[in-house]
Each structure stands twice: as C-alpha cells, then as structure tokens.
Design a protein around this motif. Structure first.
Motif, PDB file in Angstrom:
ATOM      1  N   ALA A 287     -52.527  58.440  79.721  1.00  0.00           N
ATOM      2  CA  ALA A 287     -52.181  58.403  78.302  1.00  0.00           C
ATOM      3  C   ALA A 287     -53.358  57.873  77.480  1.00  0.00           C
ATOM      4  CB  ALA A 287     -50.944  57.532  78.084  1.00  0.00           C
ATOM      5  N   THR A 288     -54.229  58.783  77.055  1.00  0.00           N
ATOM      6  CA  THR A 288     -55.360  58.367  76.222  1.00  0.00           C
ATOM      7  C   THR A 288     -55.082  58.568  74.737  1.00  0.00           C
ATOM      8  OG1 THR A 288     -56.513  60.494  76.089  1.00  0.00           O
ATOM      9  CG2 THR A 288     -56.858  59.191  78.087  1.00  0.00           C
ATOM     10  N   ALA A 289     -54.027  59.276  74.395  1.00  0.00           N
ATOM     11  CA  ALA A 289     -53.750  59.598  72.990  1.00  0.00           C
ATOM     12  C   ALA A 289     -53.534  58.338  72.166  1.00  0.00           C
ATOM     13  CB  ALA A 289     -52.533  60.507  72.887  1.00  0.00           C
ATOM     14  N   ALA A 290     -54.020  58.387  70.937  1.00  0.00           N
ATOM     15  CA  ALA A 290     -53.772  57.309  69.977  1.00  0.00           C
ATOM     16  C   ALA A 290     -52.525  57.693  69.185  1.00  0.00           C
ATOM     17  CB  ALA A 290     -54.975  57.126  69.062  1.00  0.00           C
ATOM     18  N   VAL A 291     -51.389  57.405  69.773  1.00  0.00           N
ATOM     19  CA  VAL A 291     -50.109  57.818  69.189  1.00  0.00           C
ATOM     20  C   VAL A 291     -49.739  56.882  68.046  1.00  0.00           C
ATOM     21  CG1 VAL A 291     -47.673  58.243  69.663  1.00  0.00           C
ATOM     22  CG2 VAL A 291     -49.386  58.693  71.434  1.00  0.00           C
ATOM     23  N   ALA A 292     -49.331  57.453  66.922  1.00  0.00           N
ATOM     24  CA  ALA A 292     -48.929  56.635  65.773  1.00  0.00           C
ATOM     25  C   ALA A 292     -47.746  55.752  66.147  1.00  0.00           C
ATOM     26  CB  ALA A 292     -48.565  57.541  64.602  1.00  0.00           C
ATOM     27  N   ASP A 293     -47.826  54.476  65.798  1.00  0.00           N
ATOM     28  CA  ASP A 293     -46.745  53.546  66.132  1.00  0.00           C
ATOM     29  C   ASP A 293     -45.500  53.793  65.283  1.00  0.00           C
ATOM     30  OD1 ASP A 293     -48.218  52.144  68.061  1.00  0.00           O
ATOM     31  OD2 ASP A 293     -49.189  50.934  66.520  1.00  0.00           O
ATOM     32  N   TYR A 294     -45.688  54.323  64.077  1.00  0.00           N
ATOM     33  CA  TYR A 294     -44.556  54.534  63.166  1.00  0.00           C
ATOM     34  C   TYR A 294     -44.596  55.940  62.585  1.00  0.00           C
ATOM     35  CZ  TYR A 294     -44.002  49.473  63.376  1.00  0.00           C
ATOM     36  OH  TYR A 294     -43.813  48.193  63.821  1.00  0.00           O
ATOM     37  N   ARG A 295     -43.424  56.428  62.191  1.00  0.00           N
ATOM     38  CA  ARG A 295     -43.317  57.701  61.486  1.00  0.00           C
ATOM     39  C   ARG A 295     -42.455  57.489  60.242  1.00  0.00           C
ATOM     40  NH1 ARG A 295     -39.572  57.980  65.630  1.00  0.00           N
ATOM     41  NH2 ARG A 295     -37.455  58.709  65.069  1.00  0.00           N
ATOM     42  N   VAL A 296     -42.530  58.432  59.334  1.00  0.00           N
ATOM     43  CA  VAL A 296     -41.767  58.342  58.091  1.00  0.00           C
ATOM     44  C   VAL A 296     -40.283  58.580  58.387  1.00  0.00           C
ATOM     45  CG1 VAL A 296     -41.430  59.367  55.798  1.00  0.00           C
ATOM     46  CG2 VAL A 296     -43.739  59.083  56.731  1.00  0.00           C
ATOM     47  N   ALA A 297     -39.447  57.719  57.823  1.00  0.00           N
ATOM     48  CA  ALA A 297     -38.006  57.811  58.092  1.00  0.00           C
ATOM     49  C   ALA A 297     -37.433  59.128  57.590  1.00  0.00           C
ATOM     50  CB  ALA A 297     -37.277  56.630  57.455  1.00  0.00           C
ATOM     51  N   GLU A 298     -37.835  59.534  56.408  1.00  0.00           N
ATOM     52  CA  GLU A 298     -37.349  60.789  55.844  1.00  0.00           C
ATOM     53  C   GLU A 298     -38.530  61.565  55.278  1.00  0.00           C
ATOM     54  OE1 GLU A 298     -34.104  60.550  53.143  1.00  0.00           O
ATOM     55  OE2 GLU A 298     -33.003  59.063  54.320  1.00  0.00           O
ATOM     56  N   VAL A 299     -38.848  62.687  55.892  1.00  0.00           N
ATOM     57  CA  VAL A 299     -39.956  63.518  55.433  1.00  0.00           C
ATOM     58  C   VAL A 299     -39.498  64.334  54.237  1.00  0.00           C
ATOM     59  CG1 VAL A 299     -41.579  65.349  56.074  1.00  0.00           C
ATOM     60  CG2 VAL A 299     -40.870  63.648  57.767  1.00  0.00           C
ATOM     61  N   ALA A 300     -40.273  64.267  53.168  1.00  0.00           N
ATOM     62  CA  ALA A 300     -39.912  64.998  51.953  1.00  0.00           C
ATOM     63  C   ALA A 300     -39.994  66.499  52.182  1.00  0.00           C
ATOM     64  CB  ALA A 300     -40.840  64.595  50.806  1.00  0.00           C
ATOM     65  N   GLU A 301     -39.026  67.235  51.659  1.00  0.00           N
ATOM     66  CA  GLU A 301     -38.993  68.684  51.838  1.00  0.00           C
ATOM     67  C   GLU A 301     -40.107  69.362  51.061  1.00  0.00           C
ATOM     68  OE1 GLU A 301     -35.864  72.450  51.300  1.00  0.00           O
ATOM     69  OE2 GLU A 301     -35.233  70.376  50.839  1.00  0.00           O
ATOM     70  N   HIS A 302     -40.466  68.817  49.905  1.00  0.00           N
ATOM     71  CA  HIS A 302     -41.521  69.376  49.061  1.00  0.00           C
ATOM     72  C   HIS A 302     -42.581  68.307  48.795  1.00  0.00           C
ATOM     73  CE1 HIS A 302     -39.033  72.900  48.344  1.00  0.00           C
ATOM     74  NE2 HIS A 302     -38.015  72.089  48.046  1.00  0.00           N
ATOM     75  N   LYS A 303     -43.728  68.742  48.327  1.00  0.00           N
ATOM     76  CA  LYS A 303     -44.812  67.815  48.032  1.00  0.00           C
ATOM     77  C   LYS A 303     -44.355  66.767  47.026  1.00  0.00           C
ATOM     78  CE  LYS A 303     -49.456  67.558  46.066  1.00  0.00           C
ATOM     79  NZ  LYS A 303     -50.563  68.320  45.439  1.00  0.00           N
ATOM     80  N   ILE A 304     -44.632  65.503  47.375  1.00  0.00           N
ATOM     81  CA  ILE A 304     -44.253  64.399  46.484  1.00  0.00           C
ATOM     82  C   ILE A 304     -45.219  64.366  45.309  1.00  0.00           C
ATOM     83  CG2 ILE A 304     -43.981  61.913  46.301  1.00  0.00           C
ATOM     84  CD1 ILE A 304     -43.391  61.884  49.316  1.00  0.00           C
ATOM     85  N   LYS A 305     -44.713  64.460  44.122  1.00  0.00           N
ATOM     86  CA  LYS A 305     -45.545  64.460  42.924  1.00  0.00           C
ATOM     87  C   LYS A 305     -45.954  63.032  42.560  1.00  0.00           C
ATOM     88  CE  LYS A 305     -45.464  68.863  42.272  1.00  0.00           C
ATOM     89  NZ  LYS A 305     -46.696  69.676  42.455  1.00  0.00           N
ATOM     90  N   LYS A 306     -47.165  62.933  42.016  1.00  0.00           N
ATOM     91  CA  LYS A 306     -47.689  61.625  41.616  1.00  0.00           C
ATOM     92  C   LYS A 306     -46.934  61.134  40.391  1.00  0.00           C
ATOM     93  CE  LYS A 306     -51.858  61.628  40.058  1.00  0.00           C
ATOM     94  NZ  LYS A 306     -53.342  61.693  40.040  1.00  0.00           N
ATOM     95  N   SER A 307     -46.347  59.925  40.509  1.00  0.00           N
ATOM     96  CA  SER A 307     -45.628  59.339  39.382  1.00  0.00           C
ATOM     97  C   SER A 307     -45.628  57.832  39.551  1.00  0.00           C
ATOM     98  CB  SER A 307     -44.185  59.867  39.306  1.00  0.00           C
ATOM     99  OG  SER A 307     -43.485  59.537  40.476  1.00  0.00           O
ATOM    100  N   GLY A 308     -46.200  57.131  38.604  1.00  0.00           N
ATOM    101  CA  GLY A 308     -46.235  55.674  38.686  1.00  0.00           C
ATOM    102  C   GLY A 308     -47.397  55.189  39.537  1.00  0.00           C
ATOM    103  N   ASP A 309     -47.564  53.886  39.602  1.00  0.00           N
ATOM    104  CA  ASP A 309     -48.679  53.268  40.319  1.00  0.00           C
ATOM    105  C   ASP A 309     -48.356  52.982  41.783  1.00  0.00           C
ATOM    106  OD1 ASP A 309     -50.221  53.265  38.031  1.00  0.00           O
ATOM    107  OD2 ASP A 309     -49.477  51.292  37.394  1.00  0.00           O
ATOM    108  N   GLU A 310     -47.112  53.069  42.160  1.00  0.00           N
ATOM    109  CA  GLU A 310     -46.727  52.749  43.534  1.00  0.00           C
ATOM    110  C   GLU A 310     -45.856  53.860  44.127  1.00  0.00           C
ATOM    111  OE1 GLU A 310     -44.793  49.019  43.770  1.00  0.00           O
ATOM    112  OE2 GLU A 310     -46.536  47.850  43.106  1.00  0.00           O
ATOM    113  N   LEU A 311     -45.975  53.995  45.455  1.00  0.00           N
ATOM    114  CA  LEU A 311     -45.109  54.910  46.194  1.00  0.00           C
ATOM    115  C   LEU A 311     -44.651  54.178  47.452  1.00  0.00           C
ATOM    116  CD1 LEU A 311     -43.886  57.729  46.789  1.00  0.00           C
ATOM    117  CD2 LEU A 311     -46.020  58.277  47.982  1.00  0.00           C
TER     118      LEU A 311
END
Length: 421
Positions: A287-311
């Motif tokens: 197992a040499t892969a650098a596997v991500a420790d975490y994944r997004v709980a809910e993947v957005a169906e469409h591209k998330i639009k930029k709105s506000g200073d925080e996401l």
C-alpha cells in the motif's frame, strides 16, 4: 508501457549486413538497438560495403566493424570465433538471397557464413530482395532449410521495391526489427524471473498515487503524491517474477511493462478494487498510495458557485484501506508505507502495530530531495515483531534502486523463520 532499458546493457547483438539497397535501413537499426541499451557489433559482407561504408556503422555502434574472415587484430587471427562467442543474438538484416543460400548449404567462404556455423547464439534473418527472387523455389527451399535448422526467419513486407516491382521482399522497418529483438530478450528474462526471481509465482497488488475526493463536478480534495515510488515498486516486483496488479490513482505515469493497471480515483473505489484483488488471489499487498483521510459528506450535484467569503464543507473519514485488508481472514503479506513530516520512525512503528502489518517503509516527505515528485528516496523499513528482523535503513538512492531493496526486504521476510502467532 515503460521499460527499464538497463536490463539489456549486458546483451550483445551482432548485426550482419549483406548486399542490398535495404542496407541503409541497417544504419537506423543500429541506432534503435543502441537506444534500447544493447551492445552492438556490425559484420559486413563485401556486397554490403558497395551500398554503405563500414565507417558509418563504426560511428553508430561505437565498435569496429568486422569485414574479414582472417583478422590480424583478433586473437589468433580468428575473429569469427571471438564474435561467435561474444554474441547473444545474430541478426542478419538485410539477408540477401546469396547469404540465405550459403547458410542453407553450410558454406564457409567469408566471415559471415563462417560466423553462422561457429555460433551457438540464436540466428535471425530478415530477407530483403526482389519479389521474384523471394518467390523462387530455390529461395523458398533454402528458407525452409534454415527454419528446420532453427533459424528464425522474419517475413519481409510487401510494397514497392527499388527495382520498380511491387510485392513481397521489403525488409521491415528498423523500429519493427528492434522492437522484436527487445521483446525476445524481455520474454527470455521474464521466463527466468518467473522461475528463479525473488518473488517468483507471487501475486502482488500495489496501490499507488493519490486519491481524489470530489467536492462538486469540477473540484476535489487531493494531495501531492505522484505515484513514482509505487510504480517503481510495481516494476521491481514484476522483474522479480511476480504477477503484478497496480491500482493507480490519478497520475501521469506510463504503466510498467508487464504490469496490469487498474485506474481508480477515490478512496472508496480503491478499497473496492483492493477487495476484488483479495478475492481473485493476492499473496502480497503493498500500500504505497497516499489515500485521502477524509471525503466530502455530500458531493454537490452541480458546480458550487462563489458566494460570500467562506465555504463550509463537511468531511467524513475514509476507510483505512491497508488496515481493512490486513483484518481479512485470508490476509496477504501486508506492506504499508508512512510518509511523514516529523517523528517519522515513531509514527511508522506505531502504524505497523496498530494496523497489524507485516512490514512498513517510512520516509520524511518534508525533505525536498526525497519528498513528493522527487526521483530519489530514502526509507527506513520496520518488520513485525514475529519476524525477528532488525529495521533496515535504505540510504538515499533512485526510487528504482529503493524499490529493488524493498523487494529484497519482502523476500527476506517471507523466507524468514518466524514464531507461531
């Protein structure tokens, strides 16, 4: 496919050039064979010298060209015997109608025909001649004799010829011939590796590269892993005689020769493929892969639009692939990797125990000279307590060299006397 061309550096090719317009292709053939790492010496008949000079082949091969049967500079004047012993393969390209006839009749009136009788090396001939000469009964009879004698005949290609005729008789292109020579030696080496290699007969699964955890259709979470170390280990395992499956994250690397590659993206997909390999049969899991420790709980169906200073993005923990495989009832020999930026040995030793691994290799990726994207590495290898083996320090070297040392470490552990658990 990528090849380790250094494996051919101890292979000696005699390229014999006979009279014919196709002799110009032989100059290119020398270059292609040298590109693959072969040692090349050229033998020329008098007919060949009418079409191209020995000086050309001397410049391209880096070796003197042999033209005379009795060579005053050779040991005891017997250059044909020295060449016969030196060769791992004799390739006659182009092979004229006259040369083929001499071989079939067992004549020995020049350097090449004498060399043919004196060598134990495999002999290949690439005929090149007028289409009618190729079709002549005498030529076909002579070719059948050579085949019966164990000579490998490379079929000519069809096409327009220098004389204006159209038909069979053209020598294959230099790149085609060089590829065939390379494949021949590769297959021979593979056969030896499968019988005598350090991992002969073993089924190895290797994970390599990063994973990508989608945020939306255009964004993802990942890391800087290039997969270079895992791909180098896959090549080393294959060279050691193993049957290798490489589960590769998204990387820009050529698949090592002989290795089965399965592309994956996310940690969950890599785990699914890892379990599939376990079901199909796996003796060693690396197992040499650098596997991500975490994944997004809910993947957005469409591209998330930029709105506000925080996401704000909610993350959930990914399964630990190597630990999951190690917990299976029919577990393979487990090799883990630890890429750390501090307390490297301490963290690696802890993972070895916590994840119930047989072996772990760790490195300090905070070092620019051996970190992600580097072509070199340096590692420390720990073994599970039951193997009673001391840790190994793998000093800084190319990732290919480190991979070979890791294969040796795996072999040593597999063959080490261990106490029952």
């Amino acid at each position: 496919m990528s090849f380790d061309l250094s494996v051919f550096s101890n292979k000696n090719i005699i390229l014999a050039v006979t009279g014919g317009i196709a002799a110009y292709k032989s100059a290119i053939l020398v270059r292609r064979l040298k590109d693959y790492g072969f040692n090349v010496r050229v033998v020329m008949t008098k007919g060949a010298q009418a079409f191209i000079t020995p000086l050309t082949f001397q410049a391209l091969s880096g070796n003197p060209v042999h033209t005379e049967l009795l060579d005053p500079e050779a040991e005891a004047g017997m250059g044909h015997i020295e060449l016969a012993r030196w060769a791992d393969l004799v390739l006659v390209a182009p092979a004229s109608c006259d040369t083929i006839a001499k071989f079939a009749a067992g004549l020995a009136d020049d350097l090449l025909s004498t060399l043919y009788l004196a060598t134990k090396a495999p002999v290949w001939v690439a005929p090149a001649m007028n289409q009618q000469m190729w079709a002549a009964k005498a030529t076909q009879r002579n070719l059948n004799t050579l085949v019966e004698d164990g000579v490998h005949v490379i079929m000519p290609e069809a096409g327009s010829q220098a004389c204006g005729d159209v038909g069979l008789g053209r020598m294959p292109e230099p790149e085609v011939l060089a590829e065939q020579v390379k494949d021949y030696f590769h297959q021979a080496q593979r056969a030896i590796a499968e019988k005598f290699g350090l991992l002969a007969g073993k089924r190895v699964t290797i994970t390599a590269g990063p994973t990508r955890e989608a945020i939306d259709p255009v964004r993802y979470i990942s890391n800087h892993s290039t997969g270079k170390m895992g791909f180098a280990i896959a090549a080393a395992c294959y060279s050691a005689g193993a049957k290798v499956t490489l589960l590769a994250g998204p990387v820009s690397l050529d698949t090592p020769n002989g290795v089965k590659r399965i592309n994956v993206s996310s940690a969950l997909k890599m785990l699914d493929e890892s379990m599939n390999q376990l079901e199909e049969g796996c003796d060693i899991f690396i197992a040499t892969a650098a596997v991500a420790d975490y994944r997004v709980a809910e993947v957005a169906e469409h591209k998330i639009k930029k709105s506000g200073d925080e996401l704000n993005v909610s993350l959930i923990k990914n399964p630990d692939i190597v630990a999951t495989i190690a917990q299976q009832e029919k577990r393979p020999f487990m090799v883990g990797f630890a890429a750390e930026t501090r307390n490297v040995e301490e963290y690696a030793a802890g993972k070895l125990v916590a994840k119930k691994l047989d072996m772990i290799a760790c490195n300090d990726v905070s070092r620019a000279d051996i970190g992600f994207a580097s072509d070199q590495n340096a590692m420390i290898v720990f073994f599970a307590e039951q193997y009673q083996m001391e840790k190994r320090d793998l000093e800084k070297a190319s990732k290919q060299e480190i991979a070979q040392q890791l294969v040796e470490a795996i072999h040593d552990a597999l063959h080490h006397e261990i106490e029952p658990v």
